[in-house]
Design a protein around this motif. Sequence first.
Motif, PDB file in Angstrom:
ATOM      1  N   LEU A 194       0.839  -1.194   0.000  1.00  0.00           N
ATOM      2  CA  LEU A 194       0.000   0.000   0.000  1.00  0.00           C
ATOM      3  C   LEU A 194       0.874   1.245   0.000  1.00  0.00           C
ATOM      4  CD1 LEU A 194      -2.702   1.466   0.200  1.00  0.00           C
ATOM      5  CD2 LEU A 194      -2.650   1.098   2.675  1.00  0.00           C
ATOM      6  N   THR A 195       1.935   1.254   0.810  1.00  0.00           N
ATOM      7  CA  THR A 195       2.853   2.394   0.845  1.00  0.00           C
ATOM      8  C   THR A 195       3.504   2.609  -0.518  1.00  0.00           C
ATOM      9  OG1 THR A 195       3.332   1.994   3.189  1.00  0.00           O
ATOM     10  CG2 THR A 195       4.892   3.358   1.977  1.00  0.00           C
ATOM     11  N   PHE A 196       3.868   1.508  -1.181  1.00  0.00           N
ATOM     12  CA  PHE A 196       4.478   1.597  -2.506  1.00  0.00           C
ATOM     13  C   PHE A 196       3.534   2.268  -3.504  1.00  0.00           C
ATOM     14  CE2 PHE A 196       4.852  -0.432  -6.728  1.00  0.00           C
ATOM     15  CZ  PHE A 196       6.109   0.014  -7.086  1.00  0.00           C
ATOM     16  N   VAL A 197       2.267   1.850  -3.497  1.00  0.00           N
ATOM     17  CA  VAL A 197       1.283   2.429  -4.415  1.00  0.00           C
ATOM     18  C   VAL A 197       1.031   3.895  -4.068  1.00  0.00           C
ATOM     19  CG1 VAL A 197      -1.125   2.325  -5.172  1.00  0.00           C
ATOM     20  CG2 VAL A 197       0.190   0.215  -4.903  1.00  0.00           C
ATOM     21  N   LEU A 198       0.957   4.208  -2.779  1.00  0.00           N
ATOM     22  CA  LEU A 198       0.752   5.600  -2.370  1.00  0.00           C
ATOM     23  C   LEU A 198       1.930   6.479  -2.782  1.00  0.00           C
ATOM     24  CD1 LEU A 198      -0.845   5.183   1.182  1.00  0.00           C
ATOM     25  CD2 LEU A 198      -1.978   5.788  -0.956  1.00  0.00           C
ATOM     26  N   THR A 199       3.134   5.926  -2.715  1.00  0.00           N
ATOM     27  CA  THR A 199       4.313   6.680  -3.159  1.00  0.00           C
ATOM     28  C   THR A 199       4.173   7.074  -4.615  1.00  0.00           C
ATOM     29  OG1 THR A 199       5.740   5.539  -1.575  1.00  0.00           O
ATOM     30  CG2 THR A 199       6.820   6.593  -3.433  1.00  0.00           C
ATOM     31  N   ARG A 200       3.644   6.163  -5.420  1.00  0.00           N
ATOM     32  CA  ARG A 200       3.402   6.470  -6.841  1.00  0.00           C
ATOM     33  C   ARG A 200       2.379   7.580  -6.991  1.00  0.00           C
ATOM     34  NH1 ARG A 200       4.998   2.461 -10.614  1.00  0.00           N
ATOM     35  NH2 ARG A 200       4.051   3.879 -12.139  1.00  0.00           N
ATOM     36  N   HIS A 201       1.317   7.549  -6.189  1.00  0.00           N
ATOM     37  CA  HIS A 201       0.302   8.593  -6.264  1.00  0.00           C
ATOM     38  C   HIS A 201       0.883   9.942  -5.847  1.00  0.00           C
ATOM     39  CE1 HIS A 201      -3.357   6.499  -7.381  1.00  0.00           C
ATOM     40  NE2 HIS A 201      -3.078   5.521  -6.539  1.00  0.00           N
ATOM     41  N   ALA A 219      -1.255  11.265   7.000  1.00  0.00           N
ATOM     42  CA  ALA A 219      -2.082  11.215   5.793  1.00  0.00           C
ATOM     43  C   ALA A 219      -2.208   9.794   5.272  1.00  0.00           C
ATOM     44  CB  ALA A 219      -1.498  12.134   4.717  1.00  0.00           C
ATOM     45  N   VAL A 220      -1.103   9.046   5.265  1.00  0.00           N
ATOM     46  CA  VAL A 220      -1.124   7.655   4.817  1.00  0.00           C
ATOM     47  C   VAL A 220      -2.054   6.827   5.687  1.00  0.00           C
ATOM     48  CG1 VAL A 220       0.253   5.534   4.674  1.00  0.00           C
ATOM     49  CG2 VAL A 220       1.150   7.667   3.726  1.00  0.00           C
ATOM     50  N   ALA A 221      -1.981   7.037   7.016  1.00  0.00           N
ATOM     51  CA  ALA A 221      -2.846   6.295   7.931  1.00  0.00           C
ATOM     52  C   ALA A 221      -4.318   6.592   7.657  1.00  0.00           C
ATOM     53  CB  ALA A 221      -2.495   6.639   9.379  1.00  0.00           C
ATOM     54  N   SER A 222      -4.632   7.841   7.371  1.00  0.00           N
ATOM     55  CA  SER A 222      -6.018   8.214   7.066  1.00  0.00           C
ATOM     56  C   SER A 222      -6.492   7.572   5.770  1.00  0.00           C
ATOM     57  CB  SER A 222      -6.148   9.741   6.977  1.00  0.00           C
ATOM     58  OG  SER A 222      -5.915  10.348   8.223  1.00  0.00           O
ATOM     59  N   ILE A 223      -5.619   7.577   4.760  1.00  0.00           N
ATOM     60  CA  ILE A 223      -5.975   6.974   3.469  1.00  0.00           C
ATOM     61  C   ILE A 223      -6.197   5.481   3.625  1.00  0.00           C
ATOM     62  CG2 ILE A 223      -5.123   6.452   1.148  1.00  0.00           C
ATOM     63  CD1 ILE A 223      -3.679   9.188   1.244  1.00  0.00           C
ATOM     64  N   ALA A 224      -5.323   4.822   4.377  1.00  0.00           N
ATOM     65  CA  ALA A 224      -5.469   3.388   4.609  1.00  0.00           C
ATOM     66  C   ALA A 224      -6.779   3.083   5.323  1.00  0.00           C
ATOM     67  CB  ALA A 224      -4.282   2.861   5.412  1.00  0.00           C
ATOM     68  N   ARG A 225      -7.128   3.909   6.300  1.00  0.00           N
ATOM     69  CA  ARG A 225      -8.376   3.701   7.052  1.00  0.00           C
ATOM     70  C   ARG A 225      -9.595   3.919   6.166  1.00  0.00           C
ATOM     71  NH1 ARG A 225     -11.422   7.565   9.021  1.00  0.00           N
ATOM     72  NH2 ARG A 225      -9.715   9.092   8.943  1.00  0.00           N
ATOM     73  N   ILE A 226      -9.547   4.936   5.343  1.00  0.00           N
ATOM     74  CA  ILE A 226     -10.699   5.288   4.504  1.00  0.00           C
ATOM     75  C   ILE A 226     -10.920   4.273   3.388  1.00  0.00           C
ATOM     76  CG2 ILE A 226     -11.519   6.970   2.790  1.00  0.00           C
ATOM     77  CD1 ILE A 226     -10.130   9.128   4.550  1.00  0.00           C
ATOM     78  N   THR A 227      -9.841   3.848   2.740  1.00  0.00           N
ATOM     79  CA  THR A 227      -9.971   2.985   1.560  1.00  0.00           C
ATOM     80  C   THR A 227      -9.878   1.499   1.872  1.00  0.00           C
ATOM     81  OG1 THR A 227      -7.587   2.995   1.086  1.00  0.00           O
ATOM     82  CG2 THR A 227      -8.915   4.790   0.150  1.00  0.00           C
ATOM     83  N   GLY A 228      -9.271   1.164   3.014  1.00  0.00           N
ATOM     84  CA  GLY A 228      -9.067  -0.256   3.311  1.00  0.00           C
ATOM     85  C   GLY A 228      -8.197  -0.956   2.286  1.00  0.00           C
ATOM     86  N   ILE A 247      -7.051  23.687  -5.968  1.00  0.00           N
ATOM     87  CA  ILE A 247      -7.944  24.801  -5.618  1.00  0.00           C
ATOM     88  C   ILE A 247      -7.342  25.659  -4.512  1.00  0.00           C
ATOM     89  CG2 ILE A 247     -10.167  25.357  -4.534  1.00  0.00           C
ATOM     90  CD1 ILE A 247     -11.355  22.981  -6.036  1.00  0.00           C
ATOM     91  N   ASN A 248      -6.736  25.003  -3.529  1.00  0.00           N
ATOM     92  CA  ASN A 248      -6.214  25.716  -2.364  1.00  0.00           C
ATOM     93  C   ASN A 248      -4.725  26.040  -2.463  1.00  0.00           C
ATOM     94  OD1 ASN A 248      -8.572  25.617  -0.242  1.00  0.00           O
ATOM     95  ND2 ASN A 248      -8.491  23.570  -1.158  1.00  0.00           N
ATOM     96  N   GLU A 249      -4.134  25.732  -3.628  1.00  0.00           N
ATOM     97  CA  GLU A 249      -2.719  26.017  -3.881  1.00  0.00           C
ATOM     98  C   GLU A 249      -1.835  25.448  -2.778  1.00  0.00           C
ATOM     99  OE1 GLU A 249      -2.350  30.207  -4.484  1.00  0.00           O
ATOM    100  OE2 GLU A 249      -3.398  30.187  -6.407  1.00  0.00           O
ATOM    101  N   LEU A 250      -2.068  24.168  -2.457  1.00  0.00           N
ATOM    102  CA  LEU A 250      -1.318  23.490  -1.407  1.00  0.00           C
ATOM    103  C   LEU A 250      -0.246  22.599  -2.026  1.00  0.00           C
ATOM    104  CD1 LEU A 250      -4.309  22.424   0.888  1.00  0.00           C
ATOM    105  CD2 LEU A 250      -2.767  24.388   1.201  1.00  0.00           C
ATOM    106  N   LYS A 251       0.811  22.348  -1.270  1.00  0.00           N
ATOM    107  CA  LYS A 251       1.912  21.506  -1.732  1.00  0.00           C
ATOM    108  C   LYS A 251       2.138  20.296  -0.828  1.00  0.00           C
ATOM    109  CE  LYS A 251       2.955  24.148  -5.216  1.00  0.00           C
ATOM    110  NZ  LYS A 251       2.727  23.676  -6.603  1.00  0.00           N
ATOM    111  N   VAL A 252       1.259  20.130   0.168  1.00  0.00           N
ATOM    112  CA  VAL A 252       1.412  19.033   1.117  1.00  0.00           C
ATOM    113  C   VAL A 252       0.069  18.342   1.300  1.00  0.00           C
ATOM    114  CG1 VAL A 252       2.016  18.383   3.477  1.00  0.00           C
ATOM    115  CG2 VAL A 252       3.261  20.225   2.346  1.00  0.00           C
ATOM    116  N   ILE A 253       0.077  17.002   1.290  1.00  0.00           N
ATOM    117  CA  ILE A 253      -1.142  16.238   1.562  1.00  0.00           C
ATOM    118  C   ILE A 253      -1.225  16.026   3.067  1.00  0.00           C
ATOM    119  CG2 ILE A 253      -2.394  14.078   1.165  1.00  0.00           C
ATOM    120  CD1 ILE A 253      -0.894  13.777  -1.451  1.00  0.00           C
ATOM    121  N   THR A 254      -2.145  16.695   3.686  1.00  0.00           N
ATOM    122  CA  THR A 254      -2.319  16.580   5.126  1.00  0.00           C
ATOM    123  C   THR A 254      -3.543  15.733   5.444  1.00  0.00           C
ATOM    124  OG1 THR A 254      -3.737  18.542   5.271  1.00  0.00           O
ATOM    125  CG2 THR A 254      -1.348  18.899   5.398  1.00  0.00           C
ATOM    126  N   ASP A 255      -3.694  15.429   6.717  1.00  0.00           N
ATOM    127  CA  ASP A 255      -4.861  14.680   7.160  1.00  0.00           C
ATOM    128  C   ASP A 255      -6.144  15.443   6.830  1.00  0.00           C
ATOM    129  OD1 ASP A 255      -6.052  12.428   8.564  1.00  0.00           O
ATOM    130  OD2 ASP A 255      -6.557  13.861  10.127  1.00  0.00           O
TER     131      ASP A 255
END
Length: 270
Positions: A194-201, A219-228, A247-255
Amino acid sequence: MTARSGAFITTKEHRRFVKFADAVRTHRYIGLCYGAAGVGKTLSARRYAHWDVAEPFLDAWGPRQPSDAKVYGVLARSRSVLYTPAVACSLRLLRGDVGFLIVRMDACIGEHLSIGEAKPTGFKSGLTELLIVDEAERLSTTGQEHVRDVFDRTGIGVILIGMPGIEKRLSRYPQLYSRVGFAHHYRPLRGDELTFVLTRHWRQLGLALDEADFTDVQAVASIARITGGNFRLLQRLFVQIARILKINELKVITDDVVEAARSTLVIGAT
């Protein structure tokens, strides 16, 4: 796995599917592949059968071109056809569609095998080695009987792909179920995979996933919980994450970004 617009990611589950399909194809059994919706069963089947190349070529049947030799080579390597029955598929439609696919695949494989022959031997049948039926729950009882008849008469390997429980449903039809030689449970992504695939994303968004950064880990923990670990949900979630970042001009994926993306999707309780 692959998004419709992205590169294919070879996961452990896909490699397990390839070994399963190779076994069914080699030993000419009926195999069952089952797993939750969205885990990647269809994507693996399409990849195995090179269906992105084969499907439009077989559908648009017409005058051949010299450039078709490359496609013949691809189909000769896979020797597999993928069929998805329509909802409430009639026996007549099933018989016609599967028959046409196999005959056309045989013709393409035969063309590849005849390349270089001084005197082509003409059309040969029995060159297709594997029939993959996706959404196999759509098959009626008579449809299942037809698939069994194709298996018995041609000796072709068959894979039936469906949701968990399809193996119990088919067990009520001993004539078909007695021919099942392999079963494959297609599981969601877990742990390092899962971490490998998320790294690609992350990389597709122009970002770098840092396992030493608490924000990224959260963020990874939240994604894992949400998507299973469901591949389709990951794709849908990251489409929304990309939209929110832009939209929010962000550069970091946060929780908070992940939760905002989750709120736009209909994915059930988490």
